[in-house]
Design a protein around this motif. Sequence first.
Motif, mmCIF file in Angstrom:
data_model
loop_
_atom_site.group_PDB
_atom_site.id
_atom_site.type_symbol
_atom_site.label_atom_id
_atom_site.label_comp_id
_atom_site.label_asym_id
_atom_site.label_seq_id
_atom_site.Cartn_x
_atom_site.Cartn_y
_atom_site.Cartn_z
ATOM 1 N N THR A 119 22.825 -23.644 -26.297
ATOM 2 C CA THR A 119 21.996 -22.399 -25.733
ATOM 3 C C THR A 119 20.688 -22.885 -24.904
ATOM 4 O O THR A 119 20.417 -24.242 -25.032
ATOM 5 C CB THR A 119 21.214 -22.261 -26.931
ATOM 6 O OG1 THR A 119 22.011 -21.797 -28.353
ATOM 7 C CG2 THR A 119 20.070 -20.925 -26.722
ATOM 8 N N LEU A 120 20.413 -22.127 -23.888
ATOM 9 C CA LEU A 120 19.448 -22.713 -22.877
ATOM 10 C C LEU A 120 18.378 -21.574 -23.074
ATOM 11 O O LEU A 120 18.785 -20.340 -22.743
ATOM 12 C CB LEU A 120 19.803 -22.900 -21.534
ATOM 13 C CG LEU A 120 18.887 -23.298 -20.448
ATOM 14 C CD1 LEU A 120 19.353 -24.297 -19.720
ATOM 15 C CD2 LEU A 120 18.401 -22.428 -19.482
ATOM 16 N N GLU A 121 17.235 -21.916 -23.285
ATOM 17 C CA GLU A 121 16.091 -21.025 -23.293
ATOM 18 C C GLU A 121 15.690 -20.945 -21.602
ATOM 19 O O GLU A 121 15.748 -21.726 -20.890
ATOM 20 C CB GLU A 121 14.859 -21.559 -23.972
ATOM 21 C CG GLU A 121 14.870 -21.399 -25.489
ATOM 22 C CD GLU A 121 13.702 -21.997 -26.110
ATOM 23 O OE1 GLU A 121 12.647 -22.565 -25.380
ATOM 24 O OE2 GLU A 121 13.315 -21.723 -27.321
ATOM 25 N N ALA A 122 15.445 -19.594 -21.105
ATOM 26 C CA ALA A 122 15.043 -19.259 -20.070
ATOM 27 C C ALA A 122 13.889 -18.201 -19.798
ATOM 28 O O ALA A 122 13.997 -17.323 -20.554
ATOM 29 C CB ALA A 122 16.421 -18.551 -19.188
ATOM 30 N N ASN A 123 13.295 -18.301 -18.566
ATOM 31 C CA ASN A 123 12.496 -17.286 -18.055
ATOM 32 C C ASN A 123 13.116 -16.381 -17.297
ATOM 33 O O ASN A 123 13.900 -16.866 -16.139
ATOM 34 C CB ASN A 123 11.167 -17.929 -17.642
ATOM 35 C CG ASN A 123 9.919 -18.527 -18.612
ATOM 36 O OD1 ASN A 123 10.371 -18.119 -19.758
ATOM 37 N ND2 ASN A 123 9.092 -19.137 -18.019
ATOM 38 N N PRO A 124 12.793 -15.232 -16.962
ATOM 39 C CA PRO A 124 13.709 -14.260 -16.267
ATOM 40 C C PRO A 124 13.651 -14.680 -14.815
ATOM 41 O O PRO A 124 14.546 -14.502 -14.044
ATOM 42 C CB PRO A 124 13.136 -13.044 -16.523
ATOM 43 C CG PRO A 124 12.402 -12.937 -17.975
ATOM 44 C CD PRO A 124 12.039 -14.317 -18.150
ATOM 45 N N ASP A 125 12.678 -15.128 -14.325
ATOM 46 C CA ASP A 125 12.137 -15.324 -12.753
ATOM 47 C C ASP A 125 12.796 -16.696 -12.547
ATOM 48 O O ASP A 125 13.172 -16.827 -11.356
ATOM 49 C CB ASP A 125 10.695 -15.431 -12.495
ATOM 50 C CG ASP A 125 10.228 -16.304 -13.577
ATOM 51 O OD1 ASP A 125 10.162 -15.936 -14.912
ATOM 52 O OD2 ASP A 125 9.267 -17.144 -13.021
ATOM 53 N N ASP A 126 13.317 -17.362 -13.464
ATOM 54 C CA ASP A 126 14.259 -18.556 -13.019
ATOM 55 C C ASP A 126 15.804 -18.425 -12.826
ATOM 56 O O ASP A 126 16.461 -19.222 -12.122
ATOM 57 C CB ASP A 126 14.216 -19.689 -14.218
ATOM 58 C CG ASP A 126 12.705 -20.392 -14.225
ATOM 59 O OD1 ASP A 126 12.122 -20.058 -13.282
ATOM 60 O OD2 ASP A 126 12.396 -20.734 -15.306
ATOM 61 N N LEU A 127 16.298 -17.425 -13.528
ATOM 62 C CA LEU A 127 17.917 -16.914 -13.420
ATOM 63 C C LEU A 127 18.049 -16.423 -12.076
ATOM 64 O O LEU A 127 18.416 -14.918 -12.253
ATOM 65 C CB LEU A 127 18.276 -16.620 -14.675
ATOM 66 C CG LEU A 127 17.920 -17.418 -16.051
ATOM 67 C CD1 LEU A 127 18.513 -16.753 -17.080
ATOM 68 C CD2 LEU A 127 18.503 -18.740 -15.964
ATOM 69 N N ILE A 128 18.197 -16.783 -10.907
ATOM 70 C CA ILE A 128 18.260 -16.081 -9.825
ATOM 71 C C ILE A 128 19.602 -16.654 -8.975
ATOM 72 O O ILE A 128 20.026 -17.644 -9.412
ATOM 73 C CB ILE A 128 17.052 -16.049 -8.773
ATOM 74 C CG1 ILE A 128 16.573 -17.549 -8.603
ATOM 75 C CG2 ILE A 128 15.948 -15.362 -9.576
ATOM 76 C CD1 ILE A 128 15.370 -17.558 -7.850
ATOM 77 N N GLY A 129 19.983 -15.889 -8.070
ATOM 78 C CA GLY A 129 20.929 -16.621 -7.325
ATOM 79 C C GLY A 129 22.217 -16.722 -8.080
ATOM 80 O O GLY A 129 22.807 -15.950 -9.012
ATOM 81 N N ASP A 130 22.950 -17.894 -7.733
ATOM 82 C CA ASP A 130 24.131 -18.248 -8.401
ATOM 83 C C ASP A 130 23.791 -19.299 -9.686
ATOM 84 O O ASP A 130 25.050 -19.757 -10.293
ATOM 85 C CB ASP A 130 25.302 -18.947 -7.554
ATOM 86 C CG ASP A 130 24.555 -20.166 -6.791
ATOM 87 O OD1 ASP A 130 23.518 -20.327 -7.092
ATOM 88 O OD2 ASP A 130 25.491 -20.669 -5.918
ATOM 89 N N LYS A 131 22.637 -19.323 -10.004
ATOM 90 C CA LYS A 131 22.433 -20.081 -11.325
ATOM 91 C C LYS A 131 23.022 -19.813 -12.568
ATOM 92 O O LYS A 131 23.428 -20.775 -13.172
ATOM 93 C CB LYS A 131 20.765 -20.410 -11.367
ATOM 94 C CG LYS A 131 20.450 -21.328 -12.258
ATOM 95 C CD LYS A 131 19.024 -21.759 -12.097
ATOM 96 C CE LYS A 131 18.707 -23.025 -13.228
ATOM 97 N NZ LYS A 131 17.109 -23.590 -12.649
#
Length: 376
Positions: free
Chosen positions: A90-102
């Motif tokens: 599991t990876l916690e994430a903020n919406p604005d970090d998950l962009i492009g091909d990440k």
Amino acid sequence: MAGIYLHIPFCKQACHYCDFHFSTNTSKKSEMVDAIERELALRKEELRGATVTSVYFGGGTPSLLSVPELDQLLRCIHTTYEVSENAEFTLEANPDDLIGDKLQNMRALGINRLSIGIQTFDDERLKFINRAHTSAEADQCLNAAMAAGFDNVSADLIYAIPPSDMSYWQRDLEKILTYDLSHISLYGLTIEEKTVFGNRAKKGQLKEVKEEISAQQYQLAIDTLTGHGYEHYEVSNFAKAGRHSRHNSSYWDDQTYLGVGPGAHSYDGNTRSFNVSHNTKYLNHLQKGQLPLTIEPLTPTNQINEYLFTHLRTQRGINLSKFRIRFNRDFVSDNESQIQDYLKRELVKWDGETFALTSKGFMLADEISWRLFYDE
């Protein structure tokens, strides 16, 4: 079975409600990744003979890590520990970090579960709590995650965000249901002392949501989510069938877990340990090959109370015969008057074999657990 938690202590900006350990200065992010890798290597004996079934990147904001940095830590875990073939990553994430091909690149590394901090779809409230993303970015992120092939996605939402009204919360619940996510976590906004909101509250500049409104919002969430097929399996967590958070469940099921990174906690059933909550001190210790942790042995009474606190947070509650065998104590006779009071108030349910909180009791879970704690 065992879990590994990695605390990534960096954020773009400080949310006004957060009192977790983090820094907005990311200049030493690469050094921190190297130090966490060293700690993982130094502590391998702690999980000797155990199979790692879950790995959880928390924080902070783990989604600030680059794909190569994530790869570095994942490779270390796989080479240092015995990891189950079907482990949950599991990876916690903020919406604005998950962009492009990440998203695609993270999935290729083996990340198979995302926990996304949506908090709310209300843009005014996002600004109020000082989140870095917008409602539109949250929507884009959730859709992109599913398009990238993630079929196990959790979202965090926060209720009781001022001002006091039910309408925003109703809209948030209706909106989150449109994504048909596997898991949803809900947290009531709490005002912690050493936060921006804590300082505002001291000065009389923050008007908290009334307790009865907060309770109504929580109950609305329970009714809405369970009505749409989600199981309310823990105080703050709802899941579709078979989609409980494996890692977080290890906390509530009394399993061993190893916490690495500044501020991280570990547990082995007999002791708790916790790392220093200071990035520079943490880095200095690991650069010298030293573990920056404090170990706290748990007395027999501590172990009972840990068991009560964690198990009462779950829908399953306490198995009374297992409790008796493990601790050589009769929970019901030890707490008979208190249990009768809770039964009358419909805060608990007791069928002779299990003792658990009702949804009404979940609202008072910490207080109920505290009143049932055993004295040394």
